[in-house]
Scaffold this motif. Sequence first.
Motif, PDB file in Angstrom:
ATOM      1  N   ARG A   1      49.858  40.041  78.477  1.00 43.22           N
ATOM      2  CA  ARG A   1      50.605  39.443  77.380  1.00 43.22           C
ATOM      3  C   ARG A   1      49.872  39.605  76.049  1.00 43.22           C
TER       4      ARG A   1
ATOM      5  N   ARG B   1      51.425  28.633  68.085  1.00 44.32           N
ATOM      6  CA  ARG B   1      52.533  29.173  68.860  1.00 44.32           C
ATOM      7  C   ARG B   1      52.026  30.041  70.014  1.00 44.32           C
TER       8      ARG B   1
ATOM      9  N   GLU C   1      50.677  27.764  72.633  1.00 41.63           N
ATOM     10  CA  GLU C   1      51.740  27.110  73.410  1.00 41.63           C
ATOM     11  C   GLU C   1      52.249  28.071  74.486  1.00 41.63           C
ATOM     12  N   GLN C   2      52.439  29.336  74.094  1.00 41.43           N
ATOM     13  CA  GLN C   2      52.897  30.331  75.063  1.00 41.43           C
ATOM     14  C   GLN C   2      51.866  30.525  76.179  1.00 41.43           C
TER      15      GLN C   2
ATOM     16  N   LYS D   1      52.053  27.607  78.531  1.00 43.34           N
ATOM     17  CA  LYS D   1      53.248  27.633  79.370  1.00 43.34           C
ATOM     18  C   LYS D   1      53.173  28.740  80.415  1.00 43.34           C
ATOM     19  N   GLN D   2      52.672  29.890  79.996  1.00 43.74           N
ATOM     20  CA  GLN D   2      52.565  31.001  80.951  1.00 43.74           C
ATOM     21  C   GLN D   2      51.553  30.656  82.043  1.00 43.74           C
TER      22      GLN D   2
ATOM     23  N   TYR E   1      50.929  27.693  83.157  1.00 37.15           N
ATOM     24  CA  TYR E   1      51.575  26.737  84.055  1.00 37.15           C
ATOM     25  C   TYR E   1      52.549  27.421  85.016  1.00 37.15           C
TER      26      TYR E   1
END
Lengths: 163, 556
Positions: free
Chosen positions: A26, A55, A58-59, A62-63, A65
């Motif tokens: 990523r 931002r 945050e990504q 989340k990724q 998780y």
Amino acid sequence: MKHTLSLLVENKPGVLARIAGLFSRRGYNIESLAVNTTESPDISHITLVVDGDERVLEQITKQLYKLIVVLKVNDFTNFPVVERELALIRVSSDSNNRRAIIDLVEIFRASIVDVSEKELIIEITGDSDKINAFIKNLEPYGIKEMVRTGRIVMPRGMRLNSK
Amino acid sequence: MEITVAQAIIKFLQEEGVEVIFGYPGGAVIGFYDALYESSLRHVLVRHEQGAAHAADGYARASGKVGVCVATSGPGATNLVTGLATAFMDSSPIIAITGQVRTSVLGKDSFQEADITGITMPITKHNYLVKDPDQVLTIFKEAFYIATTGRKGPVLIDIPADVFMAKINYSYPSNINLPGYKPTYEPHPLQIKKAVNLLKSAERPVILAGGGVISSFASSELIELAEKINTPVVTTLMGKGAIPEDHYLYCGFIGMHGAAYANFTINNSDLIIAIGVRFSDRSTGRVDTFAPNAKIIHIDIDPAEIGKNVIPYVPIVADAKLALQRLKEEVESKDNSKWLEQIREWKEKYPLKYKNQEGVIKPQYVIEKIYEITKGSAIVVTEVGQNQMWAAQFYKVKYPRQFITSGGLGTMGFGLPAAIGAQIANPDKLVIDIAGDGSIQMNIQELATAVTQRLPIKIFILNNACLGMVRQWQELFYKKRYSCTLFDFSPDFEKLAAAYGAYGRRVEDPSEVEDAIYWALEKNDAPVIVDFKVIREENVFPMVPAGGSIDKMMID
């Protein structure tokens, strides 16, 4: 901005590969990494230092998780934490400059762990700034080799959050 | 009683409700196939492992159940990769079982060894390498749970040959313990309230429905909400079928080759209720000019999708079905007649269209005729490229899971094996594979599978003797330098069908198109290929150039 993430993960084969792979594909960069066992044999602890704005972070969170093996992601960036790294430094040294180096070691509360005719191995723990400062002071003597761990952190007992 | 792991897996699959598996044997899975020999589990022997993965995927998409595929170690496993990536991108629940070399020689570059868990890490929702026979059943239970819950997706289980043969005591694992996996289903009530309030003041609202609506069986909830608030519905390519296309609130699918009126609708809206979508680049075009005046309510079960491509005003992490139910309960009915009137004007002014030409077969005409003759009731599977876009534009579907296409990965060669899976899931339905002459050749070997399974799949090839979509880009953006896209050879598909024991027919005259479709529909004991020789130069319009704003379309 640099963020320190503290991850609790299942202690299973391939966990590190899953996390490292996620970062590389990523396009996120890991600046520092430390992996250890915890008080529980089923759970490992990973501390990561990553660079990115809110931002991006945050990504990343989340990724992370989304990986089944990840149990908890904490961002300790704005938390009062105890932060430590450890470094082993092989520095050139002879009888002319040995005293000066020992003085430096004492000032930084580092320790000499190996001595030979032409070099010393010094061990130092502390936060990144302290270790960086120590290295800068040692540089004139000639650093021959250095090994440095990733950062580990632990939130302080008294969370003096200004908010 | 002790049984082998291989037998236990088959027993587990049957208890889990699996009716069919798609696979291909090999050295590392001999043990598994040996156990299969005496079992009642249906196995469909494909002709290439990629076909097994796509067939399992097509089965899953068409039925809403899990698709299962099996391959041996090494090349067998790596041949699954494209199929897994396809399923992963479109959130399709499949389980891939791969053989692995014996545990004693793992990691030694043994014959037919490939690190398939390493290879598939980024293209599976999760994967396992099973070394402990006692863990196998728990892992299978976990794998099915992971594949079919939350945002669905493929899970791979890699099993060394000796583990297949180990003896274990069978007991169906009823508990799973996955502390790191807890999908959120219920929407947060406060977020629903915020969404309801936004809707009250919206003047030009639109619902954007994606694959998530189909995946969570939320079609009727979607329609009920749309009707209650009288709000137009556009879909993504993956959302096609979430609402019947003849519904008065349906306004087309958006994106690069979406209907102009759909793109205008979404880009002029002031509120988007987006459900089960991920705002892919093919749907949004240039993100910073996408729906510039719209506030976005983004509902998705995957928290990582929210805020990834667009920043929502109201994020809602939830299952599409539950979120739609809650929204419907709380919203007030709404009058959007002025807005709907505007959309009706766009629909009239910018319909999907093409021009028929004397003596040549237009691909869109073929699709239109297929649509008319099948009365819009066939399951339509597509390959990838122009054929896919024309099918999406001109075959109007009525129900969810009726349109099966590789959206995210865009996998050429997906259509035929996926159609096999879809036909096996729906033995009594008409299944059509809309193909191009490029795509069909990527997994043409699966014709053998369809023949042996006596599947009456209709393969309609829109044969334009080129790789049409790339040719179109070269025409429009690369000064007509047709590098490697114009085929100067094509197999005789009529003879090819005959060689496989399928029906085949070539159509070169527009007047024969209808007759050929009727002819194909009559065949019910074997697959049919109809090779429509269509005009090479036809382009897919409307088109939003890559990276362009979706309201700036090339209309024709």
